[in-house]
Design a protein around this motif. Structure first.
Motif, PDB file in Angstrom:
ATOM      1  N   ALA A   1       0.836  -1.212   0.000  1.00 15.84           N
ATOM      2  CA  ALA A   1       0.000   0.000   0.000  1.00 15.84           C
ATOM      3  C   ALA A   1       0.870   1.261   0.000  1.00 15.84           C
ATOM      4  O   ALA A   1       0.431   2.328  -0.441  1.00 15.84           O
ATOM      5  CB  ALA A   1      -0.913  -0.002   1.209  1.00 15.84           C
ATOM      6  N   GLU A   2       2.093   1.129   0.495  1.00 16.18           N
ATOM      7  CA  GLU A   2       3.001   2.281   0.531  1.00 16.18           C
ATOM      8  C   GLU A   2       3.839   2.365  -0.742  1.00 16.18           C
ATOM      9  O   GLU A   2       4.659   3.257  -0.901  1.00 16.18           O
ATOM     10  CB  GLU A   2       3.939   2.204   1.748  1.00 16.18           C
ATOM     11  CG  GLU A   2       3.302   2.589   3.062  1.00 16.18           C
ATOM     12  CD  GLU A   2       2.449   1.483   3.664  1.00 16.18           C
ATOM     13  OE1 GLU A   2       2.593   0.314   3.241  1.00 16.18           O
ATOM     14  OE2 GLU A   2       1.627   1.778   4.556  1.00 16.18           O
TER      15      GLU A   2
ATOM     16  N   THR B   1      13.418   8.757  -1.321  1.00 16.05           N
ATOM     17  CA  THR B   1      13.141   9.171   0.060  1.00 16.05           C
ATOM     18  C   THR B   1      11.925   8.430   0.600  1.00 16.05           C
ATOM     19  O   THR B   1      10.928   8.256  -0.096  1.00 16.05           O
ATOM     20  CB  THR B   1      12.884  10.693   0.132  1.00 16.05           C
ATOM     21  OG1 THR B   1      11.876  11.037  -0.819  1.00 16.05           O
ATOM     22  CG2 THR B   1      14.136  11.486  -0.161  1.00 16.05           C
ATOM     23  N   LEU B   2      12.056   8.015   1.844  1.00 18.35           N
ATOM     24  CA  LEU B   2      10.966   7.302   2.523  1.00 18.35           C
ATOM     25  C   LEU B   2      10.727   8.004   3.857  1.00 18.35           C
ATOM     26  O   LEU B   2      11.644   8.105   4.681  1.00 18.35           O
ATOM     27  CB  LEU B   2      11.370   5.836   2.749  1.00 18.35           C
ATOM     28  CG  LEU B   2      10.557   4.997   3.720  1.00 18.35           C
ATOM     29  CD1 LEU B   2       9.110   4.871   3.267  1.00 18.35           C
ATOM     30  CD2 LEU B   2      11.154   3.604   3.862  1.00 18.35           C
ATOM     31  N   ALA B   3       9.518   8.504   4.050  1.00 16.93           N
ATOM     32  CA  ALA B   3       9.220   9.222   5.296  1.00 16.93           C
ATOM     33  C   ALA B   3       8.438   8.325   6.250  1.00 16.93           C
ATOM     34  O   ALA B   3       7.543   7.595   5.822  1.00 16.93           O
ATOM     35  CB  ALA B   3       8.401  10.469   4.985  1.00 16.93           C
TER      36      ALA B   3
ATOM     37  N   VAL C   1       5.759   6.993   1.820  1.00 17.47           N
ATOM     38  CA  VAL C   1       5.423   7.364   3.210  1.00 17.47           C
ATOM     39  C   VAL C   1       4.883   6.168   3.965  1.00 17.47           C
ATOM     40  O   VAL C   1       4.001   5.452   3.475  1.00 17.47           O
ATOM     41  CB  VAL C   1       4.305   8.445   3.260  1.00 17.47           C
ATOM     42  CG1 VAL C   1       4.131   8.953   4.686  1.00 17.47           C
ATOM     43  CG2 VAL C   1       4.579   9.577   2.317  1.00 17.47           C
ATOM     44  N   VAL C   2       5.413   5.948   5.153  1.00 18.77           N
ATOM     45  CA  VAL C   2       4.799   4.985   6.066  1.00 18.77           C
ATOM     46  C   VAL C   2       4.244   5.813   7.226  1.00 18.77           C
ATOM     47  O   VAL C   2       5.009   6.412   7.993  1.00 18.77           O
ATOM     48  CB  VAL C   2       5.833   3.960   6.593  1.00 18.77           C
ATOM     49  CG1 VAL C   2       5.174   3.017   7.591  1.00 18.77           C
ATOM     50  CG2 VAL C   2       6.450   3.179   5.446  1.00 18.77           C
ATOM     51  N   TYR C   3       2.946   5.885   7.313  1.00 23.52           N
ATOM     52  CA  TYR C   3       2.342   6.626   8.425  1.00 23.52           C
ATOM     53  C   TYR C   3       2.340   5.752   9.673  1.00 23.52           C
ATOM     54  O   TYR C   3       1.931   4.595   9.621  1.00 23.52           O
ATOM     55  CB  TYR C   3       0.904   7.021   8.090  1.00 23.52           C
ATOM     56  CG  TYR C   3       0.801   8.203   7.165  1.00 23.52           C
ATOM     57  CD1 TYR C   3       1.185   9.476   7.586  1.00 23.52           C
ATOM     58  CD2 TYR C   3       0.334   8.055   5.864  1.00 23.52           C
ATOM     59  CE1 TYR C   3       1.109  10.567   6.738  1.00 23.52           C
ATOM     60  CE2 TYR C   3       0.250   9.144   5.009  1.00 23.52           C
ATOM     61  CZ  TYR C   3       0.637  10.401   5.456  1.00 23.52           C
ATOM     62  OH  TYR C   3       0.562  11.478   4.622  1.00 23.52           O
TER      63      TYR C   3
ATOM     64  N   LEU D   1       9.961  -3.758  11.203  1.00 20.69           N
ATOM     65  CA  LEU D   1       9.250  -4.354  10.082  1.00 20.69           C
ATOM     66  C   LEU D   1      10.005  -4.110   8.764  1.00 20.69           C
ATOM     67  O   LEU D   1      10.107  -5.001   7.921  1.00 20.69           O
ATOM     68  CB  LEU D   1       7.830  -3.753  10.027  1.00 20.69           C
ATOM     69  CG  LEU D   1       6.720  -4.645   9.489  1.00 20.69           C
ATOM     70  CD1 LEU D   1       6.690  -5.998  10.185  1.00 20.69           C
ATOM     71  CD2 LEU D   1       5.366  -3.955   9.672  1.00 20.69           C
ATOM     72  N   LEU D   2      10.547  -2.913   8.637  1.00 25.36           N
ATOM     73  CA  LEU D   2      11.350  -2.606   7.440  1.00 25.36           C
ATOM     74  C   LEU D   2      12.594  -3.501   7.390  1.00 25.36           C
ATOM     75  O   LEU D   2      12.972  -3.998   6.334  1.00 25.36           O
ATOM     76  CB  LEU D   2      11.786  -1.137   7.439  1.00 25.36           C
ATOM     77  CG  LEU D   2      10.738  -0.091   7.090  1.00 25.36           C
ATOM     78  CD1 LEU D   2      11.312   1.311   7.297  1.00 25.36           C
ATOM     79  CD2 LEU D   2      10.269  -0.246   5.641  1.00 25.36           C
ATOM     80  N   ALA D   3      13.208  -3.706   8.557  1.00 28.13           N
ATOM     81  CA  ALA D   3      14.420  -4.539   8.610  1.00 28.13           C
ATOM     82  C   ALA D   3      14.094  -5.975   8.202  1.00 28.13           C
ATOM     83  O   ALA D   3      14.870  -6.598   7.463  1.00 28.13           O
ATOM     84  CB  ALA D   3      15.014  -4.503  10.017  1.00 28.13           C
ATOM     85  N   PHE D   4      12.937  -6.480   8.640  1.00 27.22           N
ATOM     86  CA  PHE D   4      12.561  -7.859   8.251  1.00 27.22           C
ATOM     87  C   PHE D   4      12.382  -7.938   6.737  1.00 27.22           C
ATOM     88  O   PHE D   4      12.854  -8.862   6.082  1.00 27.22           O
ATOM     89  CB  PHE D   4      11.247  -8.294   8.929  1.00 27.22           C
ATOM     90  CG  PHE D   4      11.263  -8.255  10.441  1.00 27.22           C
ATOM     91  CD1 PHE D   4      12.464  -8.268  11.142  1.00 27.22           C
ATOM     92  CD2 PHE D   4      10.075  -8.215  11.153  1.00 27.22           C
ATOM     93  CE1 PHE D   4      12.476  -8.213  12.529  1.00 27.22           C
ATOM     94  CE2 PHE D   4      10.073  -8.176  12.535  1.00 27.22           C
ATOM     95  CZ  PHE D   4      11.281  -8.166  13.229  1.00 27.22           C
ATOM     96  N   GLU D   5      11.685  -6.934   6.192  1.00 25.52           N
ATOM     97  CA  GLU D   5      11.427  -6.906   4.747  1.00 25.52           C
ATOM     98  C   GLU D   5      12.745  -6.831   3.976  1.00 25.52           C
ATOM     99  O   GLU D   5      12.945  -7.535   2.980  1.00 25.52           O
ATOM    100  CB  GLU D   5      10.536  -5.682   4.434  1.00 25.52           C
ATOM    101  CG  GLU D   5      10.149  -5.491   2.992  1.00 25.52           C
ATOM    102  CD  GLU D   5       8.928  -6.277   2.547  1.00 25.52           C
ATOM    103  OE1 GLU D   5       8.816  -7.445   2.960  1.00 25.52           O
ATOM    104  OE2 GLU D   5       8.102  -5.717   1.790  1.00 25.52           O
TER     105      GLU D   5
END
Ligand code: GLU
Length: 459
Positions: free
Chosen positions: A278-279, A366-368, A384-386, A410-414
């Motif tokens: 979704a992001e 860029t990822l916010a 963006v990850v809200y 979660l980002l690290a797992f991905e």
């Protein structure tokens, strides 16, 4: 960070301004003030210290009117005092300001030569008097000319004596929203200030000028060309912005951590695997970067440090953590093919936004990671990850930090899955463990409330 409010409508303006300012107290301040149109004149009341001091002053003489602006100040130029408190200006124009005017000394010298006098030590007063200098009957013309001369960061609420039915607003690098009510409108630094009256608001972009009357809000650019805007609807819970029975905000926010983490990670997990579709990115895209920067300030930077440890450990991709206030001055080696992650609770942290712009300029993606929907950083970033922490009022961050590190995990797992450093089974296992965290029972013997430690008795 100061607070700006403004109101135009049928209600008692002074009451609304004081009430709205109280909703911005969490931002910290050292003095407060209001300017209200009373019988066609701009009446100003201001007081050093807490809002109650201003309330006391206003109780003696309450400005009665239906249009005005208010401010809680966090002094940057000149000590906290009645005189340095905002609003600033003269009989013709009055302004409230959040931010710093970098070239205020030049402006001041120029205006002194033109015969102006100054009563405060603030940078803000120079903007007020420059507006007066340029004013020849059209407020928007005066604002455009003034902004061309001004360097720095600002959100401004402005009233002109000749236009007692309207407020003008502009911003650059400081937040400001326009609340849209029914036959009444508002300006505010943050949504909680207007929530009691309306959920609808407009986002004001840089170099846009808003003219706010009770029955309509108009926007134009620096060439006076009209701009059309969509109304945003806040889903902020009124109770969430209040203490909800807790003794203080920090205690409330600590107790909200499990829900905040759950609400943040649940939409990003599908079948026990991280899912950022979704992001707009996946494991393959994330793991394609040569190196990763994480740039943030304060608590968010510490969340970034946790992110570095876990990403490097699991995914073996180099991560550089930078404090945003230094980033653009140290000439970082950002390249195309790098990812720059920006973390900011408010999404308005000026240094973090400047880092984002530098990253884009150098061709990096860029990822916010931000908490506030539609905030400047969220709008400017490629992805963006809200986080869904809800409003965090306490200055000491708890739940916002917790959701930021949950996203980092979660980002690290991905990433680790994307680089093939962990198997699907390991990734599922880690993700499930993260998912379980919000339901881990609190320690049974944990103290029900946090008490200050007593100092040892002197003997
Ligand atoms: N620079 C202005 C002052 O010192 C505004 C500070 C603020 O944002 O509250 O008065």
């Amino acid at each position: 960070m100061c607070g700006i409010v403004g109101y135009v409508g049928e209600r008692d303006c002074t009451d609304v301004l004081l009430d709205s300012l109280s909703k911005l107290e969490y931002r910290g301040y050292d003095s407060a003030g209001i300017a209200v149109f009373e019988n066609g004149e701009i009446t100003v009341e201001k007081a050093k210290g807490e809002l109650k001091n201003l309330r006391e002053k206003v109780a003696e003489h309450k400005p009665k009117g239906h249009c005005g602006i208010g401010h809680t100040r966090w002094a940057t130029h000149g000590e906290p005092s009645d005189i340095n408190s905002h609003p600033h200006g003269n009989k013709r124009v009055s302004i409230v300001h959040n931010g710093i005017i970098e070239n205020y000394k030049d402006i001041k010298n120029f205006l002194i030569e033109k015969g102006y006098t100054f009563i405060s030590e603030t940078d803000t007063e120079t903007v007020a008097k420059l507006l007066d200098y340029y004013y020849e009957g059209d407020p928007v013309d005066a604002i455009i000319k003034t902004l061309k001369d001004v360097r720095g960061a600002y959100a401004l609420g402005i009233v002109f004596k000749d236009f007692p039915d309207r407020i003008f607003a502009v911003r650059k690098d400081s937040p400001l929203i326009i609340g849209a009510g029914d036959e009444e409108n508002f300006i505010a630094s943050d949504v909680p200030a207007i929530l009691k009256y309306t959920r609808n608001y407009y986002l004001l972009e840089e170099n846009e000028i808003a003219t706010i009357k009770s029955d309509r809000v108009e926007f134009c650019d620096m060439h006076k060309l009209p701009i059309k805007k969509e109304v945003q609807v806040s889903n902020l819970d009124m109770d969430a912005a209040e203490k909800g029975g807790y003794e203080h905000f920090m205690l409330k926010e600590i107790n909200e951590q499990p829900t905040a983490v759950k609400t943040t990670i649940t939409p990003r997990i599908t079948d026990s695997m991280p899912d950022f579709s979704a992001e707009g990115f996946d494991a393959a895209k994330l793991s394609s970067y040569n190196k990763i920067y994480i740039v943030a300030c304060g608590t968010a930077m510490h969340a970034g440090m946790v992110g570095k440890y876990v990403i490097e450990k699991l995914a073996r991709i180099p991560v550089i953590v930078d404090i945003a206030s230094e980033f653009r001055y140290r000439d970082p080696l950002i390249d195309k093919g790098d990812l720059v992650i920006l973390i900011s609770q408010s999404g308005e942290t000026a240094d973090t936004k400047a880092a984002l712009e530098l990253a884009k300029l150098n061709g990096a993606d860029t990822l916010a990671i931000v908490n506030v929907k539609g905030s400047s950083i969220a709008r400017a970033a490629d992805m963006v990850v809200y986080t869904h922490a809800g409003p965090e009022i306490s200055v000491a961050s708890t739940k916002a930090y917790m959701v930021q590190i949950s996203v980092m995990y979660l980002l690290a797992f991905e990433l680790a899955y994307g680089t093939g450093r962990i198997s699907k089974e390991q990734c599922e296992k880690f993700t499930k463990e993260l998912q379980n965290i919000p339901s881990v029972p609190q320690r049974r013997n944990a103290p029900a409330r946090i008490r200050p430690t007593r100092p040892p008795r002197s003997r």
